[in-house]
Design a protein around this motif. Structure first.
Motif, short mmCIF file in Angstrom:
data_model
loop_
_atom_site.label_atom_id
_atom_site.label_comp_id
_atom_site.label_asym_id
_atom_site.label_seq_id
_atom_site.Cartn_x
_atom_site.Cartn_y
_atom_site.Cartn_z
N GLY A 216 11.56 0.19 -6.32
CA GLY A 216 11.53 1.56 -5.86
C GLY A 216 10.36 1.95 -5.03
N MET A 217 9.45 1.38 -5.75
CA MET A 217 8.09 1.22 -4.90
C MET A 217 7.86 0.66 -3.66
N TYR A 218 8.46 -0.69 -3.73
CA TYR A 218 8.62 -1.34 -2.45
C TYR A 218 9.30 -0.79 -1.34
N ARG A 219 10.55 -0.13 -1.72
CA ARG A 219 11.36 0.76 -0.93
C ARG A 219 10.40 1.82 -0.08
N SER A 220 9.87 2.48 -1.00
CA SER A 220 8.97 3.41 -0.65
C SER A 220 7.84 3.04 0.16
N LEU A 221 7.20 2.18 -0.02
CA LEU A 221 5.77 1.63 0.88
C LEU A 221 6.41 1.17 2.16
N ARG A 222 7.78 0.44 2.22
CA ARG A 222 7.99 -0.25 3.29
C ARG A 222 8.52 1.24 4.14
N ALA A 223 9.26 2.01 3.45
CA ALA A 223 9.91 3.27 4.47
C ALA A 223 8.68 3.96 5.18
N LYS B 126 7.47 3.90 9.28
CA LYS B 126 7.06 5.51 9.92
C LYS B 126 5.90 5.45 10.48
N GLY B 127 5.00 4.49 10.12
CA GLY B 127 3.76 4.42 10.79
C GLY B 127 2.64 5.26 9.85
N HIS B 128 3.04 5.80 8.72
CA HIS B 128 2.12 6.54 7.83
C HIS B 128 1.56 5.98 6.88
N GLU C 71 -4.98 -11.67 -1.30
CA GLU C 71 -4.85 -12.99 -1.90
C GLU C 71 -6.27 -13.48 -2.15
N LEU C 72 -6.23 -14.39 -3.01
CA LEU C 72 -7.46 -15.32 -2.92
C LEU C 72 -7.17 -16.91 -3.17
N ASP C 73 -7.42 -17.62 -2.38
CA ASP C 73 -6.93 -19.08 -2.48
C ASP C 73 -5.31 -19.23 -2.60
N GLY C 74 -4.68 -18.38 -1.72
CA GLY C 74 -3.34 -18.21 -1.86
C GLY C 74 -2.62 -17.65 -2.75
N GLN C 75 -3.34 -16.98 -3.76
CA GLN C 75 -2.77 -16.62 -5.03
C GLN C 75 -2.74 -14.96 -4.95
N PHE C 76 -1.75 -14.23 -5.08
CA PHE C 76 -1.60 -12.63 -5.24
C PHE C 76 -2.66 -12.23 -6.36
N CYS C 77 -3.36 -11.31 -5.78
CA CYS C 77 -4.50 -10.73 -6.94
C CYS C 77 -4.75 -9.34 -6.89
N GLY C 78 -3.92 -8.52 -6.13
CA GLY C 78 -4.51 -7.20 -5.94
C GLY C 78 -3.39 -6.53 -4.61
N GLN C 79 -3.93 -5.26 -4.32
CA GLN C 79 -3.36 -4.78 -3.32
C GLN C 79 -4.24 -3.85 -2.56
N LEU C 80 -4.12 -3.45 -1.72
CA LEU C 80 -4.90 -2.37 -0.56
C LEU C 80 -3.85 -1.67 0.12
N THR C 81 -4.10 -0.52 0.34
CA THR C 81 -3.02 0.40 0.86
C THR C 81 -4.19 1.54 1.77
N VAL C 82 -3.51 1.49 2.85
CA VAL C 82 -4.05 2.55 3.69
C VAL C 82 -2.96 3.58 4.06
N GLY C 83 -3.26 5.05 3.61
CA GLY C 83 -2.02 5.82 3.49
C GLY C 83 -2.40 7.14 4.05
N ASN C 84 -1.19 7.85 4.21
CA ASN C 84 -1.52 9.25 4.98
C ASN C 84 -1.99 9.02 6.27
N ILE C 85 -1.73 8.00 7.06
CA ILE C 85 -2.02 7.92 8.40
C ILE C 85 -1.78 9.05 9.35
N VAL C 86 -2.83 9.65 9.75
CA VAL C 86 -2.65 10.83 10.60
C VAL C 86 -3.19 10.47 12.06
N ARG C 87 -2.35 10.81 13.08
CA ARG C 87 -2.66 10.54 14.29
C ARG C 87 -3.19 11.98 15.05
N GLY C 88 -3.09 11.93 16.45
CA GLY C 88 -3.61 12.97 17.17
C GLY C 88 -5.06 13.31 17.08
#
Length: 147
Positions: free
Chosen positions: A3-10, A14-16, A23-40
């Protein structure tokens, strides 16, 4: 997770939002998210991150946030990026301080964390505060090195 994956992808489509894996040395070790992107006129967003306890204290979060900010202020074309952090989270506050965020204020009872609304510090950075790139500034100051 599905569910989270579908939400992030959607939101990304939309560009939001920009969800990214760390990754560190090819291994997943966390997540970084930029959200609530507002243009204009605002051209703003927030940035959030987490890393696995196995890489805490190794500069991984700092490097990821610096690279994320460079992407925000470069190709994404943002003017301002904000983050919030709980006042008692010294490690995360250090990450944000090391990359150059400045404190703007206290957000009282801001987010529901573990069933209670908790205070958070608001920190921010604008593109004018970054001479060159955030990651280059970290390397030049001796606070980071790239292998």
């Amino acid at each position: 997770w599905p569910g989270m994956y579908r939400s992030l992808r959607a939101e990304a489509r939309k560009g939001h939002m920009l969800p990214m894996a760390i990754e560190l040395d090819g291994q997943f070790c966390g997540q970084l998210t930029v959200g609530n992107i507002v243009r204009g006129a605002l051209r703003s967003a927030w940035i959030g991150y987490w890393v696995s306890k196995d890489v805490n204290g190794m500069g991984v979060a700092t490097a990821a946030v610096a690279l994320g900010l460079d992407h925000c202020f470069g190709p994404v074309g943002l003017h301002r990026v904000e983050a919030t952090v709980r006042p008692e989270n010294a490690a995360s506050r250090a990450v944000l301080s090391n990359v150059g965020f400045r404190e703007e204020g206290l957000l009282r009872r801001y987010l529901d964390v573990h069933g209670a609304f908790r205070d958070h510090l608001l920190v921010a950075m604008t593109v004018e505060e970054v001479p060159g790139s955030v990651s280059d500034r970290l390397v030049r100051s001796g606070r980071a090195s790239w292998a």
